[in-house]
Design a protein around this motif. Structure first.
Motif, PDB file in Angstrom:
ATOM      1  N   VAL A  23       0.861  -1.182   0.000  1.00 55.22           N
ATOM      2  CA  VAL A  23       0.000   0.000   0.000  1.00 55.22           C
ATOM      3  C   VAL A  23       0.901   1.236   0.000  1.00 55.22           C
ATOM      4  N   LYS A  24       0.739   2.051  -1.038  1.00 53.42           N
ATOM      5  CA  LYS A  24       1.582   3.244  -1.164  1.00 53.42           C
ATOM      6  C   LYS A  24       0.756   4.499  -0.921  1.00 53.42           C
ATOM      7  N   ASN A  25       1.482   5.629  -0.853  1.00 53.71           N
ATOM      8  CA  ASN A  25       0.844   6.939  -0.741  1.00 53.71           C
ATOM      9  C   ASN A  25       0.188   7.184   0.616  1.00 53.71           C
ATOM     10  N   ILE A  26       0.766   6.652   1.671  1.00 57.67           N
ATOM     11  CA  ILE A  26       0.232   6.968   2.993  1.00 57.67           C
ATOM     12  C   ILE A  26       0.995   8.210   3.465  1.00 57.67           C
ATOM     13  N   SER A  27       0.265   9.334   3.478  1.00 60.92           N
ATOM     14  CA  SER A  27       0.975  10.615   3.591  1.00 60.92           C
ATOM     15  C   SER A  27       1.340  10.981   5.015  1.00 60.92           C
ATOM     16  N   SER A  28       0.698  10.370   5.993  1.00 61.94           N
ATOM     17  CA  SER A  28       1.062  10.715   7.356  1.00 61.94           C
ATOM     18  C   SER A  28       0.864   9.499   8.239  1.00 61.94           C
ATOM     19  N   VAL A  40      -1.987   5.756   8.574  1.00 60.62           N
ATOM     20  CA  VAL A  40      -1.532   4.379   8.447  1.00 60.62           C
ATOM     21  C   VAL A  40      -2.553   3.378   8.976  1.00 60.62           C
ATOM     22  N   GLU A  41      -3.032   3.641  10.171  1.00 65.12           N
ATOM     23  CA  GLU A  41      -3.956   2.693  10.797  1.00 65.12           C
ATOM     24  C   GLU A  41      -5.224   2.550   9.937  1.00 65.12           C
ATOM     25  N   ARG A  42      -5.695   3.688   9.460  1.00 71.15           N
ATOM     26  CA  ARG A  42      -6.904   3.714   8.646  1.00 71.15           C
ATOM     27  C   ARG A  42      -6.714   2.913   7.352  1.00 71.15           C
ATOM     28  N   ALA A  43      -5.598   3.183   6.647  1.00 68.59           N
ATOM     29  CA  ALA A  43      -5.338   2.506   5.373  1.00 68.59           C
ATOM     30  C   ALA A  43      -5.192   1.005   5.590  1.00 68.59           C
TER      31      ALA A  43
END
Ligand SMILES: [Zn+2]
Length: 484
Positions: free
Chosen positions: A218-223, A227-230
């Motif tokens: 999973v890419k593009n986790i901006s903060s 993270v937990e949400r994604a």
């Protein structure tokens, strides 16, 4: 099929964290200022970071020292000889068409390997490698990526030093991923090498697989907050596929922060071919034992030792010490208050309890509020000397955070001073007894109904009555009635 009817399958998560070394004055291979955040686009660039023919990169020595310091803090083995590689790819965010990075295969050795982070509670997350690389530039869209007529490129960020920290897939839940990142951030902030408060300074990619399934990136986790949400979304998606008897395909997915879903970015059979080869314009870096020991000796206090010190020095609970040291700003705030306040255990409860939950509710970091240690201590003293109740203290704290006003003036302006005027409260007690004859009758037999009467008295004073005195007055009045 309902999701909860099938037994939970185990989850494995690995993270790849990119942290900008925000304390550096210049970029990784040139003298452009790394402090680009408030600047006009493309003003922090030079022929080196733009990859003009004939230019040569020069390694930022301080970046290597920072990386060694991170490696030591993460209990890693520092390589005695390490080198840079070219990672070749065509994409507008890197004007050179390659990124100078490191590689752990084909003869490549990252700057450090094999470490771990111990989470609160003792679980270890292994770190497989740490490498130094340059940040790419930033693509900017007018409006959204779909509606924008053009893609704009800002190269101010291109060439800024990044530490890439890669974990083993040891993390067992999305929540633990967040806890790990919080701890990592605290370590980096204690080292003074990276400030997670700066926008985009810490980013992460994740890989996640469910027992019996395939690994998905999973890419593009901006903060760190995302993270937990994604990961929660991705975990649920994979579980429901497996439950339906379908396969989870090996692919890279993109976290869409607005829609809060992951979407397919590319389906890949193998690792992409970046044609890695040793960077011919840079010599290998030799790191001696003396270098490592000199840096080790200069290391500041880290969260784990700070935690032990806070417990010894201030006598606060381990749980509070853990929460405080997982956030450097919070630990510092606590110590600044404790220097001027004689009940550190009580203080730590306020910070870990009320203060932290208000920050969470408001979605703010401590520095974004107007609360100062002086005002925090001032508010606690008003409770200690009986001017306000603890309940009113909570209200006052919230108001200081927003307005930055002194607690004394908030209390005065809003008439929040605790009422301990005995005669006045006696009169109100009379009123409570008159208005609640049934409750009075019950209270003569039942302890619980006494509390109701005290509650009515508190309500009449909008919570400002001294609760102890209110209790005494109601009880006394009941005794008098019972004696009749
Ligand atoms: Zn430059």
């Amino acid at each position: 099929m309902h999701v909860e009817t099938v037994p939970e399958l185990k989850v494995k998560i690995g993270l790849e964290v990119h942290c900008q070394l925000t304390n550096l004055k210049s970029k990784l291979f040139c003298s452009c200022s790394a402090d680009y955040r408030d600047s006009e686009p493309n003003t922090h660039i030079c022929p080196v970071c733009m990859g003009m023919p004939g230019t040569l990169p020069v390694l930022n020595r301080k970046a290597v020292e920072d990386a060694i310091m991170i490696a030591l803090a993460l209990n890693m083995q520092v390589s005695s000889r390490t080198l840079f590689y070219r990672k070749n790819y065509f994409y507008p965010d890197m004007p050179k068409n390659f990124q100078i990075s490191q590689y752990d295969r084909a003869g490549g050795v990252p700057i450090a390997k094999n470490g771990y982070v111990t989470l609160d509670g003792g679980r270890k997350v292994r770190i497989s490698r740490l490498q130094l690389e340059e940040d790419p530039g930033k693509l900017v869209y007018e409006g959204t990526i779909e509606t924008s007529k053009a893609t704009l490129v800002d190269y101010n960020r291109a060439g800024v030093a990044l530490a890439e920290i890669v974990t083993e897939p040891d993390i067992t839940s999305p929540r633990e991923a967040r806890i790990f990142l919080q701890k990592l951030r605290s370590i980096l902030e204690h080292l003074g090498v990276s400030s997670g408060e700066l926008e985009g300074s810490m980013r992460c990619d994740a890989n996640i697989s469910i027992e019996g399934g395939t690994r998905v990136e999973v890419k593009n986790i901006s903060s760190f907050k995302e993270v937990e949400r994604a990961l929660n979304f991705e975990m649920t998606r994979q579980r429901s596929l497996l439950r339906k008897g379908l396969c989870v395909g090996r692919e890279t997915r993109h976290w869409d922060e607005l829609r809060r879903v992951t979407v397919t970015l590319r389906v890949k059979e193998e690792e992409e071919d970046y044609r890695y080869f040793p960077e011919p314009d840079l010599v290998p870096i030799l790191i001696s034992n003396e270098d490592v020991e000199r840096i080790r000796a200069s290391m500041p206090e880290l969260p784990d030792s700070r935690k032990r010190r806070l417990m010894e020095q201030y006598g606060i609970s381990m749980q509070n010490a853990e929460v405080l040291t997982d956030n450097k700003a919070l630990a510092e705030f606590f110590e600044a208050c404790a220097a001027d306040y004689s009940r550190p255990d009580l203080l730590s409860n306020w910070i870990v309890g009320d203060l932290l939950s208000y920050l969470y509710d408001m979605g703010l970091e401590l520095r974004q509020t107007k609360l100062t240690p002086q005002h925090m201590v001032g508010m606690l003293r008003l409770i200690d000397d009986g001017t306000i109740s603890g309940k009113i203290g909570k209200e006052v704290l919230k108001e200081i955070m927003v307005t930055g006003e002194a607690p004394e003036s908030i209390v005065k302006a809003r008439g929040l001073i605790r009422i301990s005027d005995r005669e006045y409260l006696e009169r109100l007690t009379d009123k409570v007894f008159e208005e609640n004859p049934k409750a009075v009758k019950d209270a003569l037999k039942d302890e619980k109904a006494v509390r109701f009467l005290v509650g009515q008295l508190m309500k009449l004073t909008e919570g400002k009555a001294d609760p102890q005195l209110a209790n005494i007055l109601v009880t006394k009045r009941l005794k008098a009635l019972a004696g009749k």
